[in-house]
Design a protein around this motif. Structure first.
Motif, PDB file in Angstrom:
ATOM      1  N   ARG A  47       0.860  -1.184   0.000  1.00 60.20           N
ATOM      2  CA  ARG A  47       0.000   0.000   0.000  1.00 60.20           C
ATOM      3  C   ARG A  47       0.894   1.230   0.000  1.00 60.20           C
ATOM      4  NH1 ARG A  47      -3.842   0.922   5.060  1.00 60.20           N
ATOM      5  NH2 ARG A  47      -1.781   1.149   6.014  1.00 60.20           N
ATOM      6  N   THR A  50      -0.181   7.071  -0.917  1.00 57.62           N
ATOM      7  CA  THR A  50      -1.421   7.606  -1.486  1.00 57.62           C
ATOM      8  C   THR A  50      -2.617   6.700  -1.244  1.00 57.62           C
ATOM      9  OG1 THR A  50      -0.993   6.516  -3.595  1.00 57.62           O
ATOM     10  CG2 THR A  50      -0.154   8.776  -3.328  1.00 57.62           C
ATOM     11  N   ASN A  52      -2.992   3.919  -2.984  1.00 62.96           N
ATOM     12  CA  ASN A  52      -2.995   3.017  -4.126  1.00 62.96           C
ATOM     13  C   ASN A  52      -2.106   1.813  -3.845  1.00 62.96           C
ATOM     14  OD1 ASN A  52      -4.760   4.539  -5.704  1.00 62.96           O
ATOM     15  ND2 ASN A  52      -3.097   5.778  -6.565  1.00 62.96           N
ATOM     16  N   THR A  74      -7.049   2.298  -1.301  1.00 60.63           N
ATOM     17  CA  THR A  74      -8.092   2.692  -2.254  1.00 60.63           C
ATOM     18  C   THR A  74      -8.761   1.484  -2.897  1.00 60.63           C
ATOM     19  OG1 THR A  74      -6.522   2.775  -4.096  1.00 60.63           O
ATOM     20  CG2 THR A  74      -6.822   4.803  -2.821  1.00 60.63           C
ATOM     21  N   LYS A  76      -7.386  -0.172  -5.134  1.00 58.84           N
ATOM     22  CA  LYS A  76      -7.032  -0.033  -6.553  1.00 58.84           C
ATOM     23  C   LYS A  76      -5.588  -0.478  -6.785  1.00 58.84           C
ATOM     24  CE  LYS A  76      -6.518   3.557 -10.108  1.00 58.84           C
ATOM     25  NZ  LYS A  76      -6.586   5.032 -10.367  1.00 58.84           N
ATOM     26  N   THR A  78      -2.582  -0.210  -8.823  1.00 58.64           N
ATOM     27  CA  THR A  78      -2.087   0.792  -9.774  1.00 58.64           C
ATOM     28  C   THR A  78      -0.849   0.300 -10.506  1.00 58.64           C
ATOM     29  OG1 THR A  78      -2.935   2.504  -8.295  1.00 58.64           O
ATOM     30  CG2 THR A  78      -1.399   3.214  -9.999  1.00 58.64           C
ATOM     31  N   TYR A  79      -0.064  -0.574  -9.840  1.00 56.22           N
ATOM     32  CA  TYR A  79       1.194  -1.044 -10.416  1.00 56.22           C
ATOM     33  C   TYR A  79       1.277  -2.564 -10.300  1.00 56.22           C
ATOM     34  CZ  TYR A  79       2.147   3.875  -9.551  1.00 56.22           C
ATOM     35  OH  TYR A  79       2.061   5.241  -9.517  1.00 56.22           O
ATOM     36  N   ALA A 101      -4.249  -0.547 -14.217  1.00 56.32           N
ATOM     37  CA  ALA A 101      -2.905  -0.701 -13.642  1.00 56.32           C
ATOM     38  C   ALA A 101      -1.857  -0.707 -14.745  1.00 56.32           C
ATOM     39  CB  ALA A 101      -2.825  -1.999 -12.843  1.00 56.32           C
ATOM     40  N   GLU A 143       4.303   9.259  -7.309  1.00 56.51           N
ATOM     41  CA  GLU A 143       3.900   8.501  -6.123  1.00 56.51           C
ATOM     42  C   GLU A 143       4.734   7.239  -5.970  1.00 56.51           C
ATOM     43  OE1 GLU A 143      -0.058   6.908  -5.945  1.00 56.51           O
ATOM     44  OE2 GLU A 143       0.054   5.952  -7.919  1.00 56.51           O
TER      45      GLU A 143
END
Length: 270
Positions: A47, A50, A52, A74, A76, A78-79, A101, A143
């Protein structure tokens, strides 16, 4: 090669999910190299500040893992990070589940997947590819770089992407360092990590702190393609401050990880 061939049984039944820190969760599964050597496998969920999420070396995306993700930060991803040329089996599964992502991978992996259309019929695009030339200039996002130090070990035969999670001082890596036997990864399998004659003979040789076999193997085998570049990468990682090491193979090193790392790679640090 499909995931069902790599991991025995139903992943939901054998996976060990552990909250390592407030921001890091590991998904550990049994995995035997060549069907014999019980190395174990591990995906690591991080985590970010942010909220994400990043997944490093994704393993099976089980319903339990999906539920955990929705309740973390979130919710989500992202990566999605394929840390080397070997840890990429579930990339498309995760990309399909989290289409926004971005995929981060080393050079050569996309081409490797295209050469095996039976196992990888899809043509999942990679958003960021580390190369020897761009390894210190490739910008993922503000981020991402705020939370991680990154080193692309292009001199390693598997082309390793290594992360340092700054907030927890945790090194996250794939095949750069093993901490065998894979006790946690076999904890729910109904089988022992040391089971079998081959493992009883092999595991003591690679256990950290027992003779430096890993350092020898890195010097003579895994770094032989570009030992100079490998050494530069190792020296940079050794300069980071970290206490914990989360490897893909074997148990987590909970403390003293920096000293362990420098001990294994001592011949590169001279």
């Amino acid at each position: 090669m499909s995931g069902t061939k790599l991991f025995p049984g139903d992943p939901s039944d054998v996976m060990v999910i552990r909250q390592v820190t407030e921001d890091i969760t590991t998904f550990s599964v049994p995995f035997a190299r060549f069907g014999l050597l019980r190395f174990g496998g591990r995906g690591t969920l991080i985590r970010l500040t942010t909220g994400n999420l990043a997944i490093f070396s994704p393993v099976a995306l089980t319903p339990t893992v999906q539920h955990l993700i929705t309740s973390t930060g979130t919710g989500k991803i992202t990566y999605i990070i394929a840390p080397d040329l070997e840890h990429h089996i579930y990339l498309t599964t995760w990309k399909t589940a989290f289409p926004s992502a971005v995929i981060i991978a080393p050079e050569g992996l996309y081409e490797k997947r295209q050469q095996d259309p039976t196992s990888y019929p899809e043509r999942t695009a990679f958003d960021f590819t580390f190369t020897k030339e761009n390894k210190h200039t490739l910008h993922i996002s503000d981020e991402f770089h705020n939370d991680f130090e990154i080193e692309y070990v292009d001199g390693h035969s598997n082309r390793e992407i290594v992360l340092l999670h700054r907030a927890s001082r945790t090194l996250i890596e794939a095949d750069l360092l093993f901490n065998l036997p894979a006790t946690e990864q076999y904890a729910r399998s109904g089988e022992g990590a040391m089971q079998g004659v081959v493992n009883r003979a092999f595991m003591p040789l690679v256990k950290l702190g027992t003779g430096g076999w890993q350092g020898w193997f890195m010097w003579w085998v895994l770094s032989k393609g570009d030992r100079e570049s490998f050494g530069r990468s190792v020296r940079r990682i050794a300069s980071w401050e970290f206490g914990r090491v989360v490897p893909c193979h074997g148990d987590v090193v909970e403390c003293g990880g920096g000293e362990v790392f420098r001990g294994v790679f001592g011949r590169f640090l001279c």
